[in-house]
Design an enzyme around this catalytic site. Structure first.
Site, PDB file in Angstrom:
ATOM      1  N   ARG A 118      38.376  21.324  35.546  1.00  0.00           N
ATOM      2  CA  ARG A 118      39.693  21.951  35.675  1.00  0.00           C
ATOM      3  C   ARG A 118      39.860  23.218  34.788  1.00  0.00           C
ATOM      4  NH1 ARG A 118      41.721  16.739  36.267  1.00  0.00           N
ATOM      5  NH2 ARG A 118      41.852  16.120  38.368  1.00  0.00           N
ATOM      6  N   LYS A 140      38.770  38.464  38.518  1.00  0.00           N
ATOM      7  CA  LYS A 140      38.433  38.069  39.924  1.00  0.00           C
ATOM      8  C   LYS A 140      37.057  37.175  39.881  1.00  0.00           C
ATOM      9  CE  LYS A 140      41.257  41.070  42.806  1.00  0.00           C
ATOM     10  NZ  LYS A 140      41.126  42.340  43.964  1.00  0.00           N
ATOM     11  N   GLU A 182      31.871  52.738  41.802  1.00  0.00           N
ATOM     12  CA  GLU A 182      33.328  52.183  41.110  1.00  0.00           C
ATOM     13  C   GLU A 182      33.865  53.160  40.292  1.00  0.00           C
ATOM     14  OE1 GLU A 182      34.537  49.778  42.806  1.00  0.00           O
ATOM     15  OE2 GLU A 182      32.928  48.178  43.251  1.00  0.00           O
ATOM     16  N   LYS A 224      41.038  50.165  34.547  1.00  0.00           N
ATOM     17  CA  LYS A 224      40.968  48.746  35.143  1.00  0.00           C
ATOM     18  C   LYS A 224      41.921  47.766  34.333  1.00  0.00           C
ATOM     19  CE  LYS A 224      39.107  45.182  37.677  1.00  0.00           C
ATOM     20  NZ  LYS A 224      38.076  44.495  38.465  1.00  0.00           N
ATOM     21  N   GLU A 234      47.232  40.768  41.980  1.00  0.00           N
ATOM     22  CA  GLU A 234      47.433  41.476  42.886  1.00  0.00           C
ATOM     23  C   GLU A 234      48.517  41.215  44.155  1.00  0.00           C
ATOM     24  OE1 GLU A 234      43.226  42.558  44.622  1.00  0.00           O
ATOM     25  OE2 GLU A 234      44.184  42.785  46.645  1.00  0.00           O
ATOM     26  N   ARG A 238      47.470  46.310  41.906  1.00  0.00           N
ATOM     27  CA  ARG A 238      46.241  46.125  41.886  1.00  0.00           C
ATOM     28  C   ARG A 238      45.459  46.479  43.014  1.00  0.00           C
ATOM     29  NH1 ARG A 238      42.968  41.142  38.613  1.00  0.00           N
ATOM     30  NH2 ARG A 238      40.906  42.236  39.215  1.00  0.00           N
ATOM     31  N   ASN A 242      40.949  48.517  45.242  1.00  0.00           N
ATOM     32  CA  ASN A 242      40.076  48.191  46.568  1.00  0.00           C
ATOM     33  C   ASN A 242      39.814  49.195  47.460  1.00  0.00           C
ATOM     34  OD1 ASN A 242      39.219  45.361  46.229  1.00  0.00           O
ATOM     35  ND2 ASN A 242      41.391  44.806  46.417  1.00  0.00           N
ATOM     36  N   HIS A 245      37.114  49.401  50.284  1.00  0.00           N
ATOM     37  CA  HIS A 245      36.625  48.019  50.044  1.00  0.00           C
ATOM     38  C   HIS A 245      36.661  47.341  51.257  1.00  0.00           C
ATOM     39  CE1 HIS A 245      35.821  48.658  45.908  1.00  0.00           C
ATOM     40  NE2 HIS A 245      35.673  47.427  45.561  1.00  0.00           N
ATOM     41  N   HIS A 249      33.491  45.917  52.417  1.00  0.00           N
ATOM     42  CA  HIS A 249      33.306  44.417  52.669  1.00  0.00           C
ATOM     43  C   HIS A 249      32.920  44.184  54.188  1.00  0.00           C
ATOM     44  CE1 HIS A 249      35.760  43.143  48.916  1.00  0.00           C
ATOM     45  NE2 HIS A 249      34.628  43.265  48.705  1.00  0.00           N
ATOM     46  N   HIS A 262      26.798  46.289  47.006  1.00  0.00           N
ATOM     47  CA  HIS A 262      27.974  46.483  46.941  1.00  0.00           C
ATOM     48  C   HIS A 262      28.688  47.919  46.821  1.00  0.00           C
ATOM     49  CE1 HIS A 262      32.358  45.195  46.529  1.00  0.00           C
ATOM     50  NE2 HIS A 262      32.428  45.924  45.295  1.00  0.00           N
TER      51      HIS A 262
HETATM   52  P1  NAD Z   1      24.233  42.331  40.957  1.00  0.00           P
HETATM   53  O1  NAD Z   1      25.018  41.372  40.388  1.00  0.00           O
HETATM   54  O2  NAD Z   1      23.353  41.610  42.248  1.00  0.00           O
HETATM   55  O3  NAD Z   1      23.012  42.957  40.272  1.00  0.00           O
HETATM   56  C1  NAD Z   1      22.229  43.887  40.761  1.00  0.00           C
HETATM   57  C2  NAD Z   1      20.911  43.790  40.335  1.00  0.00           C
HETATM   58  O4  NAD Z   1      20.203  44.097  39.342  1.00  0.00           O
HETATM   59  C3  NAD Z   1      20.452  42.301  40.385  1.00  0.00           C
HETATM   60  O5  NAD Z   1      19.195  42.214  41.092  1.00  0.00           O
HETATM   61  C4  NAD Z   1      20.188  41.935  39.121  1.00  0.00           C
HETATM   62  O6  NAD Z   1      19.320  41.001  38.638  1.00  0.00           O
HETATM   63  C5  NAD Z   1      19.601  43.296  38.505  1.00  0.00           C
HETATM   64  N1  NAD Z   1      20.019  43.453  37.137  1.00  0.00           N
HETATM   65  C6  NAD Z   1      21.237  43.001  36.506  1.00  0.00           C
HETATM   66  N2  NAD Z   1      21.172  43.766  35.216  1.00  0.00           N
HETATM   67  C7  NAD Z   1      19.999  44.289  34.881  1.00  0.00           C
HETATM   68  C8  NAD Z   1      19.482  45.124  34.031  1.00  0.00           C
HETATM   69  N3  NAD Z   1      20.158  45.265  32.851  1.00  0.00           N
HETATM   70  N4  NAD Z   1      18.142  45.445  33.969  1.00  0.00           N
HETATM   71  C9  NAD Z   1      17.533  45.541  35.452  1.00  0.00           C
HETATM   72  N5  NAD Z   1      18.228  44.591  36.647  1.00  0.00           N
HETATM   73  C10 NAD Z   1      19.289  44.125  36.118  1.00  0.00           C
HETATM   74  O7  NAD Z   1      25.019  43.505  41.401  1.00  0.00           O
HETATM   75  P2  NAD Z   1      26.397  44.182  40.830  1.00  0.00           P
HETATM   76  O8  NAD Z   1      26.359  45.385  41.380  1.00  0.00           O
HETATM   77  O9  NAD Z   1      26.346  44.057  39.432  1.00  0.00           O
HETATM   78  O10 NAD Z   1      27.438  43.348  41.299  1.00  0.00           O
HETATM   79  C11 NAD Z   1      27.936  43.375  42.666  1.00  0.00           C
HETATM   80  C12 NAD Z   1      28.716  41.907  42.888  1.00  0.00           C
HETATM   81  O11 NAD Z   1      29.871  42.200  42.063  1.00  0.00           O
HETATM   82  C13 NAD Z   1      29.461  41.690  44.150  1.00  0.00           C
HETATM   83  O12 NAD Z   1      29.074  40.612  44.599  1.00  0.00           O
HETATM   84  C14 NAD Z   1      30.640  42.284  44.188  1.00  0.00           C
HETATM   85  O13 NAD Z   1      31.517  41.550  45.375  1.00  0.00           O
HETATM   86  C15 NAD Z   1      31.231  41.919  43.016  1.00  0.00           C
HETATM   87  N6  NAD Z   1      32.305  42.459  42.391  1.00  0.00           N
HETATM   88  C16 NAD Z   1      33.227  41.728  41.734  1.00  0.00           C
HETATM   89  C17 NAD Z   1      34.328  42.457  41.029  1.00  0.00           C
HETATM   90  C18 NAD Z   1      35.423  41.570  40.537  1.00  0.00           C
HETATM   91  O14 NAD Z   1      36.497  42.115  40.289  1.00  0.00           O
HETATM   92  N7  NAD Z   1      35.295  40.446  40.426  1.00  0.00           N
HETATM   93  C19 NAD Z   1      34.393  43.940  41.444  1.00  0.00           C
HETATM   94  C20 NAD Z   1      33.436  44.529  41.727  1.00  0.00           C
HETATM   95  C21 NAD Z   1      32.357  43.863  42.464  1.00  0.00           C
HETATM   96  N1  GLY Z   2      37.290  45.249  42.067  1.00  0.00           N
HETATM   97  C1  GLY Z   2      38.906  44.926  42.386  1.00  0.00           C
HETATM   98  C2  GLY Z   2      39.685  44.412  41.681  1.00  0.00           C
HETATM   99  O1  GLY Z   2      39.402  43.844  40.248  1.00  0.00           O
HETATM  100  O2  GLY Z   2      40.911  43.888  41.836  1.00  0.00           O
END
Ligand code: NAD
Ligand code: GLY
Length: 359
Positions: A118, A140, A182, A224, A234, A238, A242, A245, A249, A262
């Site tokens: 939890r 998030k 972003e 942010k 949100e 907030r 997006n 997005h 998405h 993404h």
């Molecule tokens: P990812 O996590 O898939 O990483 C991208 C690639 O880079 C992967 O292949 C990873 O293994 C590689 N990688 C990571 N660090 C590395 C490094 N230092 N050197 C070499 N390779 C490396 O993608 P991302 O773009 O980091 O994240 C996208 C995700 O984040 C999506 O799922 C999206 O929905 C989510 N997201 C969440 C929020 C939130 O607020 N929680 C906001 C934006 C995006």
């Molecule tokens: N990436 C959108 C949020 O964090 O609200």
């Protein structure tokens, strides 16, 4: 090293930004309660950075979970591997989960931390540009469902975010562009001056000039943090984070998770949002052209995929998390640097915008 704060009362936490932070054991350890720790990473990041972290955590009981890389694995089955490891190594409530990787790892580890017994502590160590400027901050967490991106999850804040800018040196060019999407978003929604700065410095940012990229990360995290502090869950403002997005998405889900990154989907999605804002007469055609050109200069797509029809967009946008009582809400611009969330868009303007999709 710079330190920003995400101001959320008793859930406040620091964002440390600097070079060489991986080697700073004091920083990390100061945010851990117990002697148990579970590092979650993927099989691309593990060979690059897991060793550094293990060295820093000498003396702790460390469990390592190395997940398959990529968006396609941001699902229940992969999440289960984290719970399996935690239970197998008898982690108790004082354990700390550490997310070492991009946004996929950060979102899944945060969700695992929110659910395990939890709720246990977690720390974000984001290693992609996108995760350093966006996903590691704000709490998030979650996974994808085949019918929709990030549809299962929780708001759950980390104890700290450690951004080591050195980790960007191993990042492929395509992922740097994805992160820039972003960063550009913050200019579009909140800071026209920052947008102009990005326009002037884009080639150097793409080349990872260390001073400029650090500045871009700091400004992005500051915006942010400010928006999240104003509206953690949100209920209102907030949602401007997006921008693009809802379209993005839909693109990611339609193309199959991982085929469009993404950030790439957000790039094309932001241009669609700007296009709709221009059709509404809220921004000028010059602003639309300028915005499109910034996105293109970051090496991002500015058009939706050719195989996606208006019908595809409408079907997938209908499951967006901003839909309330069946009504679609979109983030649009009233000016470059000024975003708003609205249901007040013209149906014909939306059809015209979706007609950008050539299918
Ligand atoms: P990812 O996590 O898939 O990483 C991208 C690639 O880079 C992967 O292949 C990873 O293994 C590689 N990688 C990571 N660090 C590395 C490094 N230092 N050197 C070499 N390779 C490396 O993608 P991302 O773009 O980091 O994240 C996208 C995700 O984040 C999506 O799922 C999206 O929905 C989510 N997201 C969440 C929020 C939130 O607020 N929680 C906001 C934006 C995006
Ligand atoms: N990436 C959108 C949020 O964090 O609200």
């Amino acid at each position: 090293m710079q330190c920003l704060n995400v101001d959320l009362g008793d859930r406040s936490y620091p964002i440390y930004i600097g070079s060489g932070l991986f080697d700073s054991s004091d920083l990390l350890v100061s945010h851990m309660k117990g002697r148990q720790v579970c590092i979650v990473t993927d099989d691309t990041v593990a060979p690059l950075y897991l060793g550094n972290l293990e060295r820093v955590l000498q003396g702790f009981k460390v469990t390592k979970v190395i997940l398959p890389t990529g968006e396609a694995f941001k699902n229940w089955a992969t999440l289960q591997q984290i719970f399996d490891a935690l239970l197998n190594d008898r982690h108790d409530r004082r354990t700390t989960l550490i997310a070492l990787g991009g946004g996929v790892i950060g979102d899944m580890t945060g969700f695992a931390a929110a659910c395990y017994q939890r709720g246990v502590d977690f720390i974000q160590i984001p290693t992609t540009l996108l995760s350093q400027v966006d996903s590691s901050v704000g709490g998030k967490t979650g996974i994808n469902h085949p019918a929709g991106k990030n549809m299962i999850g929780a708001f759950y804040q980390p104890q700290a975010v450690l951004i080591d800018t050195d980790s960007l040196k191993t990042l492929p060019e395509r992922e740097i562009s994805a992160g820039l999407a972003e960063i550009i978003k913050y200019g579009f929604i909140r800071d026209a001056q920052f947008l102009a700065w990005l326009e002037s410095n884009m080639p150097a940012l793409r080349a990872l000039d260390s001073q400029l990229i650090t500045e871009a990360i700091q400004r992005s995290c500051a915006i942010k943090a400010e928006v999240v502090a104003a509206d953690e869950r949100e209920g209102g403002v907030r949602a401007i984070l997006n921008l693009g997005h809802t379209f993005g998405h839909a693109i990611e889900t339609h193309q199959g998770y991982g085929n469009w990154l993404h950030g790439e989907a957000v790039g094309a999605g932001m241009v669609m949002a700007l296009d709709l804002s221009a059709r509404m007469g809220w921004i000028s055609s010059e602003d639309l052209a300028r915005g499109t050109s910034v996105v293109a200069s970051a090496g991002l797509p500015v058009m939706p995929p050719e195989n996606m029809s208006q019908t595809d967009f409408r079907r997938l946008m209908a499951v967006d998390k901003k839909v309330l009582d069946g009504q679609l809400r979109l983030v649009l611009l009233r000016a470059l640097g000024d975003a708003t969330v609205t249901t007040d868009f013209d149906a014909d303007a939306l059809s015209g915008c979706l007609a950008m999709s050539p299918a």
